[in-house]
Design an enzyme around this catalytic site. Structure first.
Site, PDB file in Angstrom:
ATOM      1  N   SER A 173       0.868  -1.179  -0.077  1.00 41.12           N
ATOM      2  CA  SER A 173      -0.151   0.026  -0.105  1.00 41.12           C
ATOM      3  C   SER A 173       1.012   1.202   0.017  1.00 41.12           C
ATOM      4  O   SER A 173       2.130   1.237   0.314  1.00 41.12           O
ATOM      5  CB  SER A 173      -0.935  -0.120   1.332  1.00 41.12           C
ATOM      6  OG  SER A 173      -0.116   0.045   2.413  1.00 41.12           O
ATOM      7  N   PRO A 175       1.846   3.715   1.860  1.00 43.27           N
ATOM      8  CA  PRO A 175       2.802   4.036   2.766  1.00 43.27           C
ATOM      9  C   PRO A 175       4.027   3.246   3.125  1.00 43.27           C
ATOM     10  O   PRO A 175       4.888   3.403   3.584  1.00 43.27           O
ATOM     11  CB  PRO A 175       2.208   4.312   4.024  1.00 43.27           C
ATOM     12  CG  PRO A 175       0.852   4.252   3.623  1.00 43.27           C
ATOM     13  CD  PRO A 175       0.608   3.349   2.492  1.00 43.27           C
ATOM     14  N   LYS A 176       4.049   2.148   2.261  1.00 39.67           N
ATOM     15  CA  LYS A 176       5.015   1.206   2.626  1.00 39.67           C
ATOM     16  C   LYS A 176       6.312   1.461   1.943  1.00 39.67           C
ATOM     17  O   LYS A 176       6.515   2.267   1.074  1.00 39.67           O
ATOM     18  CB  LYS A 176       4.729  -0.431   2.129  1.00 39.67           C
ATOM     19  CG  LYS A 176       3.364  -0.961   2.753  1.00 39.67           C
ATOM     20  CD  LYS A 176       3.665  -1.227   4.298  1.00 39.67           C
ATOM     21  CE  LYS A 176       2.373  -1.678   4.879  1.00 39.67           C
ATOM     22  NZ  LYS A 176       1.086  -1.111   4.842  1.00 39.67           N
ATOM     23  N   VAL A 177       7.432   0.657   2.402  1.00 38.12           N
ATOM     24  CA  VAL A 177       8.779   1.096   1.786  1.00 38.12           C
ATOM     25  C   VAL A 177       8.998   0.986   0.401  1.00 38.12           C
ATOM     26  O   VAL A 177       9.718   1.591  -0.207  1.00 38.12           O
ATOM     27  CB  VAL A 177       9.898  -0.015   2.565  1.00 38.12           C
ATOM     28  CG1 VAL A 177       9.760  -1.389   2.073  1.00 38.12           C
ATOM     29  CG2 VAL A 177      11.359   0.647   2.360  1.00 38.12           C
ATOM     30  N   ILE A 178       8.303  -0.223  -0.371  1.00 35.21           N
ATOM     31  CA  ILE A 178       7.948   0.092  -1.626  1.00 35.21           C
ATOM     32  C   ILE A 178       6.486  -0.099  -1.836  1.00 35.21           C
ATOM     33  O   ILE A 178       5.633  -0.546  -0.872  1.00 35.21           O
ATOM     34  CB  ILE A 178       8.626  -1.058  -2.426  1.00 35.21           C
ATOM     35  CG1 ILE A 178       8.133  -2.628  -1.979  1.00 35.21           C
ATOM     36  CG2 ILE A 178      10.115  -1.115  -2.376  1.00 35.21           C
ATOM     37  CD1 ILE A 178       8.460  -3.448  -2.956  1.00 35.21           C
TER      38      ILE A 178
END
Length: 354
Positions: A173, A175-178
């Site tokens: 989603s 906000p994730k790191v990718i």
């Protein structure tokens, strides 16, 4: 935690659009292979989002009505929601204050003959004692589904989180790191479980060239457009994970000595934090002050037992403590050291004035 998208993502998407093939196909397979290689698992299947991923993982493990799934009381609400969606009952347990993860003593007390799955959630890349959890799993005959949405790039004793239990679930989603905007992945080393997942995500069949379905399934498929985003993002992942560690360490250094503020113990050799998280006496007050300085923050998740859908008589003091004292600081990978220094100085100023 703003996403970081650039020219590379644009070019990957244009390439897919120009191919004229935008549904789940070759690019999705390439993205899955990149994830498998990075995480270190035999099988990876990407799906529409992280909640779908958890649901499909539970169903692949045979979860049905009447079963119980143990879930930490401190987690994102998708964890228990997926259990209800699968027809089972979420059974909540408290967390350890030093990791914000499942308290395994509490888990052991909640085990019953109905316990089908235990769902550990490695909060911000930290994990419970997975050796002990897997020993309990063997002793009491339950499966382990790791909700590793926050743990891409984090390890337990050198093993990537999400690969220790029978199935691991990841999220992409925004906000994730990718990120692929939305999206999730299930990983496993068990071919039978992988086949179960494939059937569940594609109308109950393995072979897409047939309309003869083996069982009830759904349409949880990915798309090559999202995969194009993922491919470009995966190429940037190693740098981002290292940068997250640097950011966490710099925040620690710059905020050192503030008596009202503490960091959760984090082994940066094994953990790449997704967010920069701190514990303070009054996060709402600090958040309001930082907002006046045009610095965005986010409060910790509420304790699940305090939310309207799950409110009940049982209380979980450590979970409630975390929800009432935690604050996420600015954490996007593109923040500069100067940005971090400014945020840190404003926090220090707040405590000097209060």
């Amino acid at each position: 935690m703003e996403p970081w998208l650039g020219e590379e993502e644009k070019q990957e998407i244009l390439r897919v659009l120009e191919s004229g093939w935008i549904t789940e196909a070759g690019e999705t397979k390439k993205f899955e292979e990149m994830l498998s290689a990075f995480i270190g698992t035999k099988y990876t299947s990407v799906v529409a989002n992280g909640t779908v991923s958890l649901f499909a993982g539970l169903k692949a493990l045979g979860v049905k009505q009447g079963d119980e799934v143990i879930v930490p009381d401190y987690t994102m609400v998708a964890s228990p929601n997926s259990v209800l969606l699968a027809g089972a009952t979420p059974v909540f347990v408290d967390i350890d204050k030093d990791t914000l993860c499942l308290n395994l003593d509490a888990v052991e007390k909640k085990l019953t003959k109905k316990t089908k799955v235990v769902m550990p959630v490695p909060i911000n890349g930290r994990s419970p004692d997975m050796d002990r959890l897997m020993a309990l799993s063997k002793e009491h005959s339950f499966s382990v589904l790791e909700d590793a949405a926050q743990a891409l790039g984090s390890y337990y004793k050198g093993v990537h989180l999400g690969t220790i239990g029978q199935i691991g679930s990841f999220s992409f989603s925004t906000p994730k790191v990718i990120t692929t905007g939305q999206g999730g992945a299930l990983v496993t080393n068990d071919k039978n479980l992988y086949d179960n997942i494939i059937r569940l995500k594609d109308f109950g069949r393995i072979d897409r060239n047939t309309q003869d379905h083996d069982e009830v399934g759904y349409n949880f498929k990915f798309s090559d457009i999202l995969a194009a985003l993922g491919i470009a993002q995966m190429k940037k992942l190693p740098w981002r994970l290292e940068r997250k560690k640097q950011m966490f360490k710099r925040y620690q250094e710059k905020l050192q000595g503030i008596a009202q503020l503490q960091f959760i113990p984090t082994d940066l050799e094994s953990v790449s934090p997704w967010f920069i998280d701190i514990i303070v006496d009054n996060p709402v007050l600090l958040q309001g002050y930082l907002k006046t300085k045009k610095i965005g923050t986010r409060l910790f998740y509420p304790a699940i037992h305090m939310t309207k859908p799950y409110k009940g008589a049982e209380t979980f003091p450590h979970s409630r403590w975390a929800s009432e004292h935690g604050l996420f600081l600015p954490s996007s990978s593109f923040l500069t050291d100067e940005d971090i220094d400014r945020v840190s100085q404003e926090i220090r100023s707040f405590y000097e004035e209060n």
